[in-house]
Design a protein around this motif. Structure first.
Motif, PDB file in Angstrom:
ATOM      1  N   THR A 150       0.483  -1.247   0.066  1.00  0.00           N
ATOM      2  CA  THR A 150      -0.257  -0.055   0.113  1.00  0.00           C
ATOM      3  C   THR A 150       0.843   1.377  -0.502  1.00  0.00           C
ATOM      4  O   THR A 150       0.242   2.337   0.271  1.00  0.00           O
ATOM      5  CB  THR A 150      -1.024   0.301   1.204  1.00  0.00           C
ATOM      6  OG1 THR A 150       0.104  -0.110   2.468  1.00  0.00           O
ATOM      7  CG2 THR A 150      -1.728  -0.838   1.231  1.00  0.00           C
ATOM      8  N   ASP A 179       4.955   3.173  -1.641  1.00  0.00           N
ATOM      9  CA  ASP A 179       5.588   3.306  -2.070  1.00  0.00           C
ATOM     10  C   ASP A 179       7.147   2.866  -1.813  1.00  0.00           C
ATOM     11  O   ASP A 179       7.389   1.809  -0.907  1.00  0.00           O
ATOM     12  CB  ASP A 179       6.333   4.819  -2.954  1.00  0.00           C
ATOM     13  CG  ASP A 179       6.306   4.905  -2.146  1.00  0.00           C
ATOM     14  OD1 ASP A 179       6.334   4.610  -0.536  1.00  0.00           O
ATOM     15  OD2 ASP A 179       6.459   6.608  -2.681  1.00  0.00           O
ATOM     16  N   ASP A 181      -2.889   4.259   1.282  1.00  0.00           N
ATOM     17  CA  ASP A 181      -3.160   4.253   0.564  1.00  0.00           C
ATOM     18  C   ASP A 181      -3.587   4.054  -0.935  1.00  0.00           C
ATOM     19  O   ASP A 181      -4.117   5.091  -1.791  1.00  0.00           O
ATOM     20  CB  ASP A 181      -4.888   5.632   0.712  1.00  0.00           C
ATOM     21  CG  ASP A 181      -3.360   6.888   0.495  1.00  0.00           C
ATOM     22  OD1 ASP A 181      -2.739   6.571   0.579  1.00  0.00           O
ATOM     23  OD2 ASP A 181      -3.852   8.153   0.149  1.00  0.00           O
ATOM     24  N   ASN A 182      -2.212   3.569  -1.204  1.00  0.00           N
ATOM     25  CA  ASN A 182      -1.805   3.221  -2.687  1.00  0.00           C
ATOM     26  C   ASN A 182      -1.659   1.261  -2.809  1.00  0.00           C
ATOM     27  O   ASN A 182      -1.352   1.402  -4.351  1.00  0.00           O
ATOM     28  CB  ASN A 182      -0.575   3.469  -2.880  1.00  0.00           C
ATOM     29  CG  ASN A 182      -0.173   3.826  -4.069  1.00  0.00           C
ATOM     30  OD1 ASN A 182      -0.727   4.869  -4.311  1.00  0.00           O
ATOM     31  ND2 ASN A 182       1.153   3.628  -4.174  1.00  0.00           N
ATOM     32  N   PHE A 223      -4.901   0.000  -4.335  1.00  0.00           N
ATOM     33  CA  PHE A 223      -5.724  -0.007  -5.454  1.00  0.00           C
ATOM     34  C   PHE A 223      -5.098   0.939  -6.148  1.00  0.00           C
ATOM     35  O   PHE A 223      -5.133   0.239  -7.662  1.00  0.00           O
ATOM     36  CB  PHE A 223      -7.129   0.317  -5.265  1.00  0.00           C
ATOM     37  CG  PHE A 223      -7.637  -0.145  -4.368  1.00  0.00           C
ATOM     38  CD1 PHE A 223      -8.982  -1.344  -4.000  1.00  0.00           C
ATOM     39  CD2 PHE A 223      -7.906   0.669  -3.391  1.00  0.00           C
ATOM     40  CE1 PHE A 223      -9.502  -1.736  -3.559  1.00  0.00           C
ATOM     41  CE2 PHE A 223      -8.976  -0.043  -1.723  1.00  0.00           C
ATOM     42  CZ  PHE A 223      -9.097  -1.424  -2.496  1.00  0.00           C
ATOM     43  N   HIS A 224      -3.587   1.435  -6.779  1.00  0.00           N
ATOM     44  CA  HIS A 224      -4.076   1.606  -7.860  1.00  0.00           C
ATOM     45  C   HIS A 224      -2.739   1.275  -7.825  1.00  0.00           C
ATOM     46  O   HIS A 224      -1.147   0.574  -9.578  1.00  0.00           O
ATOM     47  CB  HIS A 224      -2.782   3.555  -7.625  1.00  0.00           C
ATOM     48  CG  HIS A 224      -2.255   3.610  -8.120  1.00  0.00           C
ATOM     49  ND1 HIS A 224      -2.251   4.500  -9.914  1.00  0.00           N
ATOM     50  CD2 HIS A 224      -0.412   4.241  -7.955  1.00  0.00           C
ATOM     51  CE1 HIS A 224      -1.138   4.856 -10.590  1.00  0.00           C
ATOM     52  NE2 HIS A 224      -0.004   4.515  -9.475  1.00  0.00           N
ATOM     53  N   LEU A 225      -1.615   0.615  -6.893  1.00  0.00           N
ATOM     54  CA  LEU A 225      -0.807  -0.065  -7.578  1.00  0.00           C
ATOM     55  C   LEU A 225      -1.027  -1.725  -7.690  1.00  0.00           C
ATOM     56  O   LEU A 225      -0.695  -2.370  -9.268  1.00  0.00           O
ATOM     57  CB  LEU A 225       0.341  -0.147  -5.793  1.00  0.00           C
ATOM     58  CG  LEU A 225       1.283   0.105  -5.815  1.00  0.00           C
ATOM     59  CD1 LEU A 225       1.884   0.154  -4.346  1.00  0.00           C
ATOM     60  CD2 LEU A 225       2.456   0.592  -6.509  1.00  0.00           C
ATOM     61  N   GLY A 261      -4.098  -2.041  -9.812  1.00  0.00           N
ATOM     62  CA  GLY A 261      -3.983  -1.794 -10.905  1.00  0.00           C
ATOM     63  C   GLY A 261      -2.633  -1.193 -11.947  1.00  0.00           C
ATOM     64  O   GLY A 261      -3.009  -2.296 -13.221  1.00  0.00           O
ATOM     65  N   LEU A 262      -2.473  -1.337 -11.497  1.00  0.00           N
ATOM     66  CA  LEU A 262      -1.111  -1.163 -12.522  1.00  0.00           C
ATOM     67  C   LEU A 262       0.017  -2.515 -12.969  1.00  0.00           C
ATOM     68  O   LEU A 262       0.221  -3.162 -13.449  1.00  0.00           O
ATOM     69  CB  LEU A 262       0.972  -0.433 -11.263  1.00  0.00           C
ATOM     70  CG  LEU A 262       0.587   0.797 -11.590  1.00  0.00           C
ATOM     71  CD1 LEU A 262       2.149   1.359 -10.668  1.00  0.00           C
ATOM     72  CD2 LEU A 262       0.428   1.319 -13.419  1.00  0.00           C
ATOM     73  N   SER A 277       3.021  -5.509  -3.796  1.00  0.00           N
ATOM     74  CA  SER A 277       0.529  -5.612  -4.345  1.00  0.00           C
ATOM     75  C   SER A 277       0.564  -7.247  -5.048  1.00  0.00           C
ATOM     76  O   SER A 277       0.127  -8.104  -5.131  1.00  0.00           O
ATOM     77  CB  SER A 277       0.703  -4.622  -5.336  1.00  0.00           C
ATOM     78  OG  SER A 277       1.089  -3.147  -4.992  1.00  0.00           O
TER      79      SER A 277
END
Length: 310
Positions: free
Chosen positions: A69, A71, A86-87, A89-91, A93-94, A279
């Protein structure tokens, strides 16, 4: 004249009991009540030790989610970060946009499911043959099977790859499924379990009734050893799901990747994005967590049922 009373000799008179009849058998009041063994209370430090063991086992999974979640900079900071970011869902998706991750997970499900089911049936069949069937060289063959467990898996990669290449199975899922359908450990496990749980009298009775060896195995032996076969199938499933080395050698196309090879494809040759890699690793762990939630109790019960008798 009225008949004279029957005369009895002293030798025919019944001897009176030496003690009353009620004294010859114990009464309920004379019996001592059976004392129940007191149940030992579990001390608080036992619970503390178990909680600590659970935390130690769960912490790597939690740390993987924390890194998934954030970097890379947050993952390597000191002191380490213990609160999820809070990261995620972005990761995630990547992950799905970088590699065909969903197809890779489906490939892993197919390969692991086939290997788990195959080991449960084929290793049970081989174990039944070694335990309950008489044929020349049985003990020698079983000794060879056991000795193969001492050989490192890496030594068999080259001859195994040559065989797969001759069959034309390179870069196919058959190259992953067929070599894993049986294992030396699985044969040993099922042979020992069948030898300790299945009696020879049941097999002899079935042969008298006209059953052949296949019917004896499928209708008598396999239902008895089904819990142990289920545990063996789960072990084979988890091993095939986590396998990396052999799929990395034999698979070439992204559409044939398994989940572990897809996670490797997320990493570049020069730098590694820890958040992206973690992730993918967390997403690949979710199916195993779901599997354990549904079959964890049966797994423990099968292991306890498969304990060998001395």
């Amino acid at each position: 004249m009225p008949p004279s009373p029957r005369q009895t000799t002293p030798s025919t008179l019944p001897t009176p009991p030496t003690q009353p009849m009620w004294r010859s058998r114990p009464t309920w009041s004379a019996r001592q009540p059976r004392r129940r063994r007191p149940v030992e209370r579990v001390r608080w430090w036992t619970y503390a030790f178990l909680i600590l063991a659970v935390l130690v086992c769960v912490f790597p999974l939690y740390w993987m989610f924390v890194v998934a979640t954030t970097d890379t900079a947050a993952a390597t900071q000191m002191p380490p970060r213990l609160v999820p970011g809070d990261n995620f869902f972005h990761l995630a998706g990547l992950v799905f946009s970088t590699v065909p991750f969903l197809q890779s997970v489906l490939n892993s499900l197919l390969v692991a499911g086939a290997i788990g089911a195959g080991q449960a049936v084929l290793c049970s069949l081989a174990g039944f043959a070694f335990a309950k069937m008489e044929f020349p060289g049985r003990n020698t063959l079983f000794l060879i099977v056991v000795l193969t467990m001492t050989v490192p898996t890496q030594l068999a990669i080259i001859p195994q790859y040559l065989i797969i290449s001759e069959l034309g199975w390179v870069d196919t899922l058959q190259a992953l499924i067929v070599p894993g359908l049986a294992s030396a450990f699985g044969i040993f496990w099922m042979r020992q379990h069948i030898a300790s749980t299945l009696s020879d009298e049941i097999i002899q009775a079935a042969r008298i009734d006209g059953a052949n060896s296949w019917r004896i195995f499928w209708h008598i032996a396999f239902p008895i050893v089904r819990p142990a076969a289920f545990v063996l199938g789960l072990f084979g499933y988890i091993t095939a799901w986590n396998d990396f080395f052999w799929p990395f050698v034999v698979l070439k196309s992204p559409e044939h990747y398994t989940a572990q090879i897809a996670i490797k494809a997320l990493q570049n040759n020069r730098d590694i994005d820890l958040g992206l890699a973690m992730s993918g690793s967390f997403l690949a762990t979710i199916p195993l967590i779901v599997l354990f939630v549904f079959v964890g109790r049966r797994l423990v019960a099968g292991i306890m049922d498969g304990a060998f008798k001395g």
